[in-house]
Design an enzyme around this catalytic site. Structure first.
Site, PDB file in Angstrom:
ATOM      1  N   HIS A 172       0.924  -1.278   0.018  1.00  0.00           N
ATOM      2  CA  HIS A 172      -0.035   0.134  -0.127  1.00  0.00           C
ATOM      3  C   HIS A 172       1.091   0.943  -0.150  1.00  0.00           C
ATOM      4  O   HIS A 172       2.124   1.096   0.128  1.00  0.00           O
ATOM      5  CB  HIS A 172      -0.891   0.163   1.415  1.00  0.00           C
ATOM      6  N   HIS A 211       5.178   6.462  -1.424  1.00  0.00           N
ATOM      7  CA  HIS A 211       6.049   5.279  -1.585  1.00  0.00           C
ATOM      8  C   HIS A 211       5.119   4.112  -0.997  1.00  0.00           C
ATOM      9  O   HIS A 211       4.261   4.282  -0.506  1.00  0.00           O
ATOM     10  CB  HIS A 211       7.108   5.240  -1.159  1.00  0.00           C
TER      11      HIS A 211
HETATM   12  P1  2AM Z   1       4.956   3.063   5.136  1.00  0.00           P
HETATM   13  O1  2AM Z   1       3.928   3.809   4.596  1.00  0.00           O
HETATM   14  O2  2AM Z   1       6.529   3.319   4.833  1.00  0.00           O
HETATM   15  O3  2AM Z   1       4.872   1.422   4.857  1.00  0.00           O
HETATM   16  C1  2AM Z   1       2.071   1.087   9.466  1.00  0.00           C
HETATM   17  O4  2AM Z   1       3.034   1.024  10.196  1.00  0.00           O
HETATM   18  C2  2AM Z   1       2.025   1.853   8.378  1.00  0.00           C
HETATM   19  O5  2AM Z   1       2.020   3.238   8.422  1.00  0.00           O
HETATM   20  C3  2AM Z   1       3.185   1.469   7.462  1.00  0.00           C
HETATM   21  O6  2AM Z   1       2.779   1.346   6.261  1.00  0.00           O
HETATM   22  C4  2AM Z   1       4.046   2.637   7.618  1.00  0.00           C
HETATM   23  O7  2AM Z   1       5.068   2.792   6.802  1.00  0.00           O
HETATM   24  C5  2AM Z   1       3.327   3.776   7.912  1.00  0.00           C
HETATM   25  N1  2AM Z   1       3.850   4.739   9.267  1.00  0.00           N
HETATM   26  C6  2AM Z   1       4.170   4.121  10.513  1.00  0.00           C
HETATM   27  N2  2AM Z   1       4.793   5.208  11.045  1.00  0.00           N
HETATM   28  C7  2AM Z   1       4.358   6.374  10.367  1.00  0.00           C
HETATM   29  C8  2AM Z   1       4.748   7.564  10.547  1.00  0.00           C
HETATM   30  N3  2AM Z   1       5.180   8.291  11.640  1.00  0.00           N
HETATM   31  N4  2AM Z   1       4.499   8.644   9.489  1.00  0.00           N
HETATM   32  C9  2AM Z   1       3.975   8.048   8.479  1.00  0.00           C
HETATM   33  N5  2AM Z   1       3.595   6.574   8.176  1.00  0.00           N
HETATM   34  C10 2AM Z   1       3.989   6.044   9.052  1.00  0.00           C
END
Ligand code: 2AM
Length: 215
Positions: A66, A146
């Site tokens: 995703h 991304h």
């Molecule tokens: P990602 O978008 O790079 O994959 C659950 O952890 C999801 O939320 C993951 O998809 C993760 O990274 C995203 N995520 C986790 N912490 C975050 C943050 N502080 N800011 C933005 N996205 C975050």
């Protein structure tokens, strides 16, 4: 009355459908095989902490593919409620979008795909997503977008977007990296410190559904 409070999700984002996930995973594997077998990669391996030469094992799968728009952490994250209540978020919930994936990258920490958002898709992008990550710079909106494809052991997926922003920032500051060679996927650039990116000569158009994940 607070009795009927709806709970906020872990995060909002565009979720790739299963066939697209498989396609992207195959592409990522192709990227890893191609980069991992390069002499140039072996030479630079000392620049970073790749402990294994088998990159497919090095990067661990992080579940459904995703593109996160807003990380809400069930309401604990800044601006989570405001985001969930935005009209465009509510109206777009459950709708299909065509995401355009323009590059694949790997760093000693993460493996990801860069997403180029359209103007319409940027409506769902939080205002402060880039500022929150890199306060000191003025990065274009959406440049953090991304898909996380994998993380090294012990690395949290939030790192993927931060790694991508570092490349964007480096380019913005005039360091365009070193063109290594043309892979079948497209031109491969080395940015130093174990950071590699292939710009896809044919960007991957991938349908995805705007929704949320509760976990
Ligand atoms: P990602 O978008 O790079 O994959 C659950 O952890 C999801 O939320 C993951 O998809 C993760 O990274 C995203 N995520 C986790 N912490 C975050 C943050 N502080 N800011 C933005 N996205 C975050």
């Amino acid at each position: 009355c607070s009795m009927v409070e709806t709970s906020l999700p872990f995060y909002f984002g565009w979720f790739l459908c299963p066939t697209q996930q498989e396609k992207l995973r195959n592409m990522a594997n192709e990227f890893l095989s191609a980069v991992g077998s390069l002499e140039a990669f072996k030479e630079h391996v000392g620049d970073c902490k790749y402990e294994l030469m088998n990159l497919q094992q090095y990067f661990q799968d992080k579940g459904v593919l995703h593109c996160t728009t807003k990380f809400c952490d069930y309401g604990k994250a800044n601006g989570a409620k405001e985001y969930a209540e935005k009209q465009v978020v509510r109206e777009s919930y459950g709708s299909k979008a065509d995401l355009v994936l323009t590059a694949l990258f790997l760093t000693p920490r993460t493996l990801g795909a860069q997403v180029s958002l359209t103007e319409a898709q940027l409506q769902l992008w939080p205002e402060d997503a880039e500022k929150e990550a890199v306060q000191s710079a003025d990065l274009p909106r959406g440049s953090r977008a991304h898909v996380t494809l994998g993380c090294a052991e012990g690395v949290d997926p939030v790192q993927t977007g931060l790694d991508l922003l570092e490349v964007v920032l480096q380019c913005q500051q005039g360091d365009k990296g070193e063109h290594v060679q043309d892979l079948e996927l497209g031109p491969l650039t080395y940015y130093g410190k174990g950071v590699w990116m292939v710009k896809l000569s044919e960007p991957l158009n991938t349908p995805a559904i705007f929704s949320s994940f509760y976990g």
